[in-house]
Write a protein that holds these residues in place. Structure first.
Motif, mmCIF file in Angstrom:
data_model
loop_
_atom_site.group_PDB
_atom_site.id
_atom_site.type_symbol
_atom_site.label_atom_id
_atom_site.label_comp_id
_atom_site.label_asym_id
_atom_site.label_seq_id
_atom_site.Cartn_x
_atom_site.Cartn_y
_atom_site.Cartn_z
ATOM 1 N N MET A 73 0.827 -1.208 0.000
ATOM 2 C CA MET A 73 0.000 0.000 0.000
ATOM 3 C C MET A 73 0.863 1.260 0.000
ATOM 4 O O MET A 73 0.489 2.275 -0.580
ATOM 5 C CB MET A 73 -0.941 0.001 1.202
ATOM 6 N N VAL A 74 2.026 1.197 0.645
ATOM 7 C CA VAL A 74 2.960 2.325 0.611
ATOM 8 C C VAL A 74 3.480 2.533 -0.811
ATOM 9 O O VAL A 74 3.584 3.666 -1.294
ATOM 10 C CB VAL A 74 4.120 2.094 1.600
ATOM 11 N N ILE A 75 3.782 1.421 -1.493
ATOM 12 C CA ILE A 75 4.222 1.523 -2.889
ATOM 13 C C ILE A 75 3.119 2.151 -3.743
ATOM 14 O O ILE A 75 3.359 3.062 -4.546
ATOM 15 C CB ILE A 75 4.602 0.134 -3.444
ATOM 16 N N ALA A 76 1.885 1.668 -3.559
ATOM 17 C CA ALA A 76 0.749 2.214 -4.318
ATOM 18 C C ALA A 76 0.559 3.696 -4.019
ATOM 19 O O ALA A 76 0.333 4.510 -4.930
ATOM 20 C CB ALA A 76 -0.525 1.430 -3.984
ATOM 21 N N SER A 100 -7.217 6.729 -9.556
ATOM 22 C CA SER A 100 -6.134 6.083 -8.810
ATOM 23 C C SER A 100 -6.529 5.850 -7.356
ATOM 24 O O SER A 100 -6.219 4.802 -6.778
ATOM 25 C CB SER A 100 -4.873 6.949 -8.890
ATOM 26 N N SER A 101 -7.226 6.798 -6.759
ATOM 27 C CA SER A 101 -7.665 6.653 -5.369
ATOM 28 C C SER A 101 -8.631 5.484 -5.210
ATOM 29 O O SER A 101 -8.533 4.700 -4.258
ATOM 30 C CB SER A 101 -8.332 7.942 -4.889
ATOM 31 N N ILE A 127 -1.892 -7.986 -8.816
ATOM 32 C CA ILE A 127 -2.711 -6.835 -8.431
ATOM 33 C C ILE A 127 -1.868 -5.561 -8.322
ATOM 34 O O ILE A 127 -2.211 -4.526 -8.905
ATOM 35 C CB ILE A 127 -3.436 -7.113 -7.094
ATOM 36 N N ILE A 128 -0.754 -5.618 -7.577
ATOM 37 C CA ILE A 128 0.050 -4.408 -7.393
ATOM 38 C C ILE A 128 0.724 -3.995 -8.709
ATOM 39 O O ILE A 128 0.835 -2.801 -9.008
ATOM 40 C CB ILE A 128 1.104 -4.594 -6.272
ATOM 41 N N SER A 129 1.126 -4.978 -9.511
ATOM 42 C CA SER A 129 1.771 -4.659 -10.796
ATOM 43 C C SER A 129 0.783 -4.008 -11.748
ATOM 44 O O SER A 129 1.113 -3.057 -12.466
ATOM 45 C CB SER A 129 2.358 -5.923 -11.433
ATOM 46 N N LEU A 130 -0.464 -4.514 -11.758
ATOM 47 C CA LEU A 130 -1.484 -3.951 -12.628
ATOM 48 C C LEU A 130 -1.815 -2.520 -12.194
ATOM 49 O O LEU A 130 -1.969 -1.623 -13.029
ATOM 50 C CB LEU A 130 -2.738 -4.830 -12.580
ATOM 51 N N TYR A 131 -1.905 -2.299 -10.877
ATOM 52 C CA TYR A 131 -2.174 -0.951 -10.375
ATOM 53 C C TYR A 131 -1.049 0.004 -10.768
ATOM 54 O O TYR A 131 -1.307 1.103 -11.280
ATOM 55 C CB TYR A 131 -2.325 -0.974 -8.854
ATOM 56 N N VAL A 132 0.188 -0.395 -10.534
ATOM 57 C CA VAL A 132 1.332 0.465 -10.844
ATOM 58 C C VAL A 132 1.398 0.738 -12.344
ATOM 59 O O VAL A 132 1.723 1.857 -12.770
ATOM 60 C CB VAL A 132 2.643 -0.166 -10.337
ATOM 61 N N ALA A 133 1.078 -0.279 -13.167
ATOM 62 C CA ALA A 133 1.085 -0.087 -14.621
ATOM 63 C C ALA A 133 0.078 0.986 -15.028
ATOM 64 O O ALA A 133 0.391 1.897 -15.812
ATOM 65 C CB ALA A 133 0.774 -1.406 -15.316
ATOM 66 N N ALA A 163 6.433 5.570 -18.899
ATOM 67 C CA ALA A 163 5.820 4.660 -19.873
ATOM 68 C C ALA A 163 6.571 3.332 -19.928
ATOM 69 O O ALA A 163 5.948 2.256 -19.984
ATOM 70 C CB ALA A 163 5.807 5.320 -21.252
ATOM 71 N N VAL A 164 7.897 3.391 -19.917
ATOM 72 C CA VAL A 164 8.701 2.152 -19.943
ATOM 73 C C VAL A 164 8.456 1.338 -18.678
ATOM 74 O O VAL A 164 8.295 0.113 -18.727
ATOM 75 C CB VAL A 164 10.200 2.486 -20.093
ATOM 76 N N TYR A 165 8.412 2.026 -17.535
ATOM 77 C CA TYR A 165 8.159 1.326 -16.276
ATOM 78 C C TYR A 165 6.762 0.694 -16.283
ATOM 79 O O TYR A 165 6.580 -0.453 -15.871
ATOM 80 C CB TYR A 165 8.289 2.294 -15.105
ATOM 81 N N GLY A 166 5.779 1.442 -16.775
ATOM 82 C CA GLY A 166 4.435 0.892 -16.879
ATOM 83 C C GLY A 166 4.378 -0.285 -17.827
ATOM 84 O O GLY A 166 3.701 -1.289 -17.556
ATOM 85 N N GLY A 167 5.088 -0.180 -18.959
ATOM 86 C CA GLY A 167 5.146 -1.289 -19.900
ATOM 87 C C GLY A 167 5.772 -2.525 -19.294
ATOM 88 O O GLY A 167 5.310 -3.667 -19.517
ATOM 89 N N PHE A 168 6.840 -2.326 -18.505
ATOM 90 C CA PHE A 168 7.485 -3.454 -17.830
ATOM 91 C C PHE A 168 6.511 -4.121 -16.857
ATOM 92 O O PHE A 168 6.474 -5.348 -16.735
ATOM 93 C CB PHE A 168 8.728 -2.984 -17.084
ATOM 94 N N MET A 169 5.714 -3.309 -16.155
ATOM 95 C CA MET A 169 4.745 -3.863 -15.215
ATOM 96 C C MET A 169 3.683 -4.691 -15.937
ATOM 97 O O MET A 169 3.211 -5.705 -15.407
ATOM 98 C CB MET A 169 4.086 -2.744 -14.414
ATOM 99 N N VAL A 170 3.289 -4.290 -17.133
ATOM 100 C CA VAL A 170 2.345 -5.078 -17.926
ATOM 101 C C VAL A 170 2.971 -6.426 -18.286
ATOM 102 O O VAL A 170 2.324 -7.483 -18.175
ATOM 103 C CB VAL A 170 1.938 -4.318 -19.206
#
Length: 397
Positions: A73-76, A100-101, A127-133, A163-170
């Motif tokens: 949750m801290v990461i989110a 996001s909230s 779940i956390i990866s999808l949220y961060v993406a 965008a690259v970080y989000g793509g990596f999370m996907v």
């Protein structure tokens, strides 16, 4: 490739170290300069993003509510704060932060479920990866589409980082979805180790590009100050001299006219009401002029000195310039009160059109000569200098 491995705990230490350094650095920068909207929250978001992995590394030594639910949750929260701060910094709509909230609430409920009721590391990672993406891709969009006029290269680089970080999370979501259940996250395979490495790169990149954009804003502000009159916000003499060569080139193919004006009996206004009121009189006249010429994409006004204001009119013939001067003279005469003082302002105007065979100084001198002629012949009128060989012709506007 199978033998390649990264130590997650070491990467965690590097993340929190970098996060702390950049957070403190940006906060100190914020306190030492004029406050920048969104910067304080942005710097805190970096520290919060770095704190999450540190809490994850406590798995086994701290209760699950802290090392699993709290850590994620801290990461989110950190990525949510980054999105919010960059929306403020770039002047972008906050609608994405509302989404996001809501997603954060879903993440919290999901983590409680997959921690205590149906324990699953795999589900929690998805779940956390999808949220961060979703949030990082939204952040990239906010950075690109923001209304602030920031340095293009810097904004694109920051947007690319998210965008690259989000793509990596996907990619991570897809890889985990088709993989077996994990037994221990801290000894997970390469895709999860790379998440920590990508986080370090993101923190460094977003911090660097933020400083880059701020520095570009400061340089732009300094440039504007050096070419802008602080009282009227019109261009100054330096700006006028800068634009002159370009207009002289245009004058070979299109007409270029100029208007020089000043306020009649301005010294008497200063003497009677004081210099502060005098400054506001100049400012009021400048606002009238700025409002009148703003519909023209090419017309520009400059404070020539004292209460004198020069207006350059590319692609405007002499007769049209006379009409503009007449309209401005009438508009300025409608200013009846300044700073609580009842005034009856009048102004005089000199008009000239550039001749290809004369210098810029000769052109401005003719315009100034026309203004002088208007004042000599009674003020509150427009005088036109037809050519460098003919004297000014005064016409009451």
């Amino acid at each position: 490739m199978d033998d390649f491995s990264l130590d997650i705990r070491t990467l965690t230490f590097i993340i929190i170290l970098f996060s702390f350094i950049y957070c403190v650095g940006l906060q100190l920068f914020q306190f030492s300069q004029q406050p920048i909207k969104g910067l304080s929250l942005f710097s805190i978001s970096i520290l919060v993003i770095g704190t999450g992995p540190l809490m994850l590394s406590l798995r086994g030594d701290a209760p699950d509510w802290l090392s699993i639910i709290g850590a994620n949750m801290v990461i989110a929260l950190g990525f949510h704060m980054a999105l919010y701060s960059l929306c403020l910094f770039r002047g972008y709509s906050l609608k994405s932060t509302n989404l996001s909230s809501l997603l954060m609430l879903g993440v919290l409920l999901s983590f409680v479920y997959f921690t205590y009721y149906v324990p699953s590391i795999k589900s929690r990672i998805i779940i956390i990866s999808l949220y961060v993406a979703i949030v990082t891709l939204s952040t990239a969009l906010a950075v690109l589409k923001g209304q602030r006029n920031d340095l293009t290269l810097a904004t694109r680089m920051m947007a690319l980082s998210f965008a690259v970080y989000g793509g990596f999370m996907v990619v991570r979501v897809i890889a985990v979805f088709f993989s077996a259940e994990l037994n221990d996250f801290m000894t997970a395979n390469l895709i999860h180790q790379l998440t920590f490495l990508f986080s370090i790169v993101l923190i460094v990149s977003m911090s660097f590009t933020m400083l880059w954009m701020i520095n570009a804003r400061l340089l732009s502000s300094i440039h504007e100050l050096s070419y802008s009159d602080p009282l009227t916000s019109l261009g100054n003499r330096r700006a006028l001299d800068e634009i002159a060569p370009e207009l002289m080139k245009k004058a070979n193919t299109i007409p270029v006219s100029a208007i020089m004006m000043d306020i009649d009996n301005f010294k008497s206004i200063n003497d009677q009401y004081g210099h502060i009121v005098g400054d506001y009189v100049i400012k009021s006249a400048a606002e009238v002029i700025q409002s009148a010429i703003k519909l023209s994409s090419s017309a520009t006004a400059f404070r020539f000195g004292g209460d004198e204001i020069a207006i350059l009119l590319p692609n405007v013939h002499l007769q049209q310039a006379q009409e503009v001067a007449s309209t401005l003279r009438q508009s300025i005469s409608e200013i009846k009160a300044v700073r609580g003082h009842d005034l009856s302002l009048t102004s005089s105007f000199g008009v000239a059109q550039f001749h290809p065979h004369e210098s810029w100084d000769e052109f401005m001198s003719r315009t100034d000569k026309a203004l002088y002629n208007a004042k000599k012949n009674g003020r509150n009128m427009t005088s036109t200098c037809l050519s460098h060989t003919n004297g000014p012709v005064s016409t009451e506007a």
